[in-house]
Design a protein around this motif. Structure first.
Motif, PDB file in Angstrom:
ATOM      1  N   UNK A 102     -19.244  -6.794  -8.075  1.00 51.47           N
ATOM      2  CA  UNK A 102     -19.728  -5.457  -7.764  1.00 51.47           C
ATOM      3  C   UNK A 102     -18.578  -4.468  -7.667  1.00 51.47           C
ATOM      4  N   UNK A 103     -18.921  -3.188  -7.645  1.00 44.49           N
ATOM      5  CA  UNK A 103     -17.904  -2.152  -7.448  1.00 44.49           C
ATOM      6  C   UNK A 103     -17.173  -2.337  -6.118  1.00 44.49           C
ATOM      7  N   UNK A 104     -17.879  -2.836  -5.100  1.00 46.14           N
ATOM      8  CA  UNK A 104     -17.221  -3.051  -3.812  1.00 46.14           C
ATOM      9  C   UNK A 104     -16.095  -4.080  -3.937  1.00 46.14           C
ATOM     10  N   UNK A 105     -16.364  -5.152  -4.664  1.00 45.30           N
ATOM     11  CA  UNK A 105     -15.344  -6.178  -4.868  1.00 45.30           C
ATOM     12  C   UNK A 105     -14.213  -5.619  -5.719  1.00 45.30           C
ATOM     13  N   UNK A 106     -14.560  -4.924  -6.778  1.00 48.66           N
ATOM     14  CA  UNK A 106     -13.553  -4.332  -7.669  1.00 48.66           C
ATOM     15  C   UNK A 106     -12.641  -3.372  -6.907  1.00 48.66           C
ATOM     16  N   UNK A 107     -13.222  -2.515  -6.089  1.00 47.12           N
ATOM     17  CA  UNK A 107     -12.426  -1.529  -5.360  1.00 47.12           C
ATOM     18  C   UNK A 107     -11.513  -2.210  -4.330  1.00 47.12           C
ATOM     19  N   UNK A 108     -12.004  -3.253  -3.681  1.00 51.84           N
ATOM     20  CA  UNK A 108     -11.184  -3.966  -2.698  1.00 51.84           C
ATOM     21  C   UNK A 108      -9.976  -4.600  -3.374  1.00 51.84           C
ATOM     22  N   UNK A 109     -10.200  -5.194  -4.540  1.00 46.55           N
ATOM     23  CA  UNK A 109      -9.098  -5.813  -5.286  1.00 46.55           C
ATOM     24  C   UNK A 109      -8.118  -4.748  -5.771  1.00 46.55           C
ATOM     25  N   UNK A 110      -8.644  -3.636  -6.247  1.00 48.20           N
ATOM     26  CA  UNK A 110      -7.773  -2.553  -6.718  1.00 48.20           C
ATOM     27  C   UNK A 110      -6.910  -2.013  -5.586  1.00 48.20           C
ATOM     28  N   UNK A 111      -7.453  -1.923  -4.377  1.00 45.61           N
ATOM     29  CA  UNK A 111      -6.669  -1.443  -3.236  1.00 45.61           C
ATOM     30  C   UNK A 111      -5.552  -2.427  -2.901  1.00 45.61           C
ATOM     31  N   UNK A 112      -5.888  -3.737  -2.972  1.00 46.28           N
ATOM     32  CA  UNK A 112      -4.874  -4.759  -2.734  1.00 46.28           C
ATOM     33  C   UNK A 112      -3.749  -4.658  -3.769  1.00 46.28           C
ATOM     34  N   UNK A 113      -4.123  -4.497  -5.028  1.00 41.22           N
ATOM     35  CA  UNK A 113      -3.129  -4.378  -6.099  1.00 41.22           C
ATOM     36  C   UNK A 113      -2.295  -3.107  -5.947  1.00 41.22           C
ATOM     37  N   UNK A 114      -2.936  -2.025  -5.502  1.00 41.84           N
ATOM     38  CA  UNK A 114      -2.196  -0.774  -5.304  1.00 41.84           C
ATOM     39  C   UNK A 114      -1.159  -0.929  -4.197  1.00 41.84           C
ATOM     40  N   UNK A 115      -1.529  -1.655  -3.132  1.00 39.18           N
ATOM     41  CA  UNK A 115      -0.571  -1.901  -2.048  1.00 39.18           C
ATOM     42  C   UNK A 115       0.621  -2.702  -2.558  1.00 39.18           C
ATOM     43  N   UNK A 116       0.356  -3.729  -3.341  1.00 39.83           N
ATOM     44  CA  UNK A 116       1.434  -4.569  -3.878  1.00 39.83           C
ATOM     45  C   UNK A 116       2.286  -3.818  -4.901  1.00 39.83           C
ATOM     46  N   UNK A 117       1.657  -2.879  -5.594  1.00 46.88           N
ATOM     47  CA  UNK A 117       2.345  -2.152  -6.664  1.00 46.88           C
ATOM     48  C   UNK A 117       3.173  -0.984  -6.144  1.00 46.88           C
ATOM     49  N   UNK A 118       2.580  -0.172  -5.277  1.00 44.18           N
ATOM     50  CA  UNK A 118       3.281   1.052  -4.873  1.00 44.18           C
ATOM     51  C   UNK A 118       2.973   1.485  -3.450  1.00 44.18           C
ATOM     52  N   UNK A 119       2.343   0.602  -2.669  1.00 41.89           N
ATOM     53  CA  UNK A 119       2.017   0.959  -1.297  1.00 41.89           C
ATOM     54  C   UNK A 119       2.950   0.293  -0.304  1.00 41.89           C
TER      55      UNK A 119
END
Length: 378
Positions: free
Chosen positions: A29-46
């Motif tokens: 779902x979009x909820x799962x996708x968004x949660x993963x994207x936030x995790x990746x954003x933290x690892x990438x540039x957060x």
């Protein structure tokens, strides 16, 4: 359940893609996708190293799993890579004697066979039960197969091919009465049907999460009862397998209980993040509401298919003996594989297994989608 609202978080539904293959792999779902994207954003540039937050989320995910499977002790939940990984931990962690017997059955997916077959090297005997004419492994069939050498019964919550749903409560009572370990492969039932490991006297429950739990691949969990955990030895260990692992210069530490120390090192945090989001939404909807929708779908399909003379229906038709999988064969020239491949061009996804057609709708699917799929098949 507001299905119109729910379907908005599954974008494939707005693209006229009828997806009915959740017994293989589910959309996220979009909820799962968004949660993963936030995790990746933290690892990438957060924050990059956000360990405390991730450990809090990991514990929350254990708690959500505990709620789903009806246990109050989340310490008995271990994250693993897949179902086979989890069942291998059980197979390798128990002390076996030559002549011990494990009761299995011939309908099982290999994940619930191969981890135990390796024990034949130790002289452990695999006892393969045959289903009855209705395609069921009943509690009576299991009880009649028990001998003084039986040490374990392992069975799938729901069988991957014909969709038979086992009577886990009755089987668990039989196992408890006979002092036998009760092991369940939950992957085709969890996320579709309610389950309580306490009520069913389950000693080990293993499940990947990419099917009915609608989570990323490569994340699974293993539940161990206190009885089984206390009688298992570790088949693998790591730096997180001990008490006070952060005291890194002290090597001679006490081992954690097996139910905790199978998590030997770095977690699959991306998988856990996705599973957390999926479980949270599933439990918000309510597993009973999900079950209601799924059984409504499977009963609709079984009713329609039972009225067709050119159909061989493999799935048991009693509502308490099936879940979300409906499997059948259409008599005629076209093979199941050809029918499934022909439907791809019409944006309808189902699957073919062993010459049969398998349809597995989830709670967000509609009766109109099922009817469209049936019309395309016939």
């Amino acid at each position: 359940m507001n299905k119109t609202e729910i379907r908005t978080i599954f974008p494939h539904t707005s693209k006229e893609h009828i997806y009915l293959n959740h017994a293989a792999i589910s959309p996220m779902s979009d909820r799962v996708k968004h949660a993963i994207e936030q995790f990746l954003a933290d690892r990438n540039s957060g924050n990059i190293d956000n360990f405390e937050k991730w450990m809090e989320l990991t514990q929350e995910t254990r708690d959500l799993i505990s709620e789903l499977i009806g246990t109050q002790n989340s310490d008995h939940i271990t994250f693993m890579g897949n179902t086979s990984d989890a069942l291998s931990a059980v197979a390798k962690g128990i002390d076996w004697n030559k002549g011990d017997e494990i009761i299995l059955n011939t309908m099982e997916f290999p994940s619930n066979i191969q981890p135990f077959r390796i024990l034949e090297n130790l002289g452990v005997k695999m006892v393969y039960l045959e289903p009855d004419e209705a395609g069921r492994i009943t509690p009576e069939i299991i009880e009649n197969a028990i001998t003084s050498k039986t040490k374990m019964v392992s069975i799938s919550f729901v069988q991957y091919l014909n969709g038979f749903r086992a009577d886990l409560k009755s089987i668990g009572e039989i196992c408890k009465a006979n002092g036998i370990y009760f092991v369940v492969d939950g992957i085709q039932g969890l996320g579709a049907m309610p389950l309580s490991v306490q009520d069913c006297n389950i000693d080990a429950l293993a499940s990947g999460c990419h099917k009915w739990l609608m989570s990323p691949m490569g994340i699974s969990f293993l539940y161990l009862s206190e009885k089984l955990s206390n009688n298992m030895k570790p088949y693998k260990t790591g730096w997180l397998s001990v008490e006070e692992p952060w005291e890194m210069s002290e090597f001679n530490k006490a081992w954690l209980p097996v139910s905790q120390h199978l998590e030997t090192g770095t977690y699959n945090l991306l998988g856990i993040v996705g599973l957390h989001a999926s479980l949270k939404y599933l439990l918000e909807i309510g597993i009973e509401a999900v079950q209601f929708e799924i059984l409504k779908h499977s009963n609709f399909l079984i009713s329609k298919l039972s009225n067709k003379e050119d159909v061989v229906l493999l799935t048991p038709n009693s509502p308490h003996e099936h879940a979300g999988i409906v499997t059948f064969k259409r008599k005629g020239e076209k093979s199941a594989e050809k029918i499934v491949n022909d439907l791809i061009s019409r944006k309808i996804t189902i699957s073919a297994r062993k010459g049969f057609i398998r349809i597995s709708p989830h709670y967000y699917n509609t009766e109109e989608e099922l009817q469209t799929a049936l019309e395309a098949i016939f």
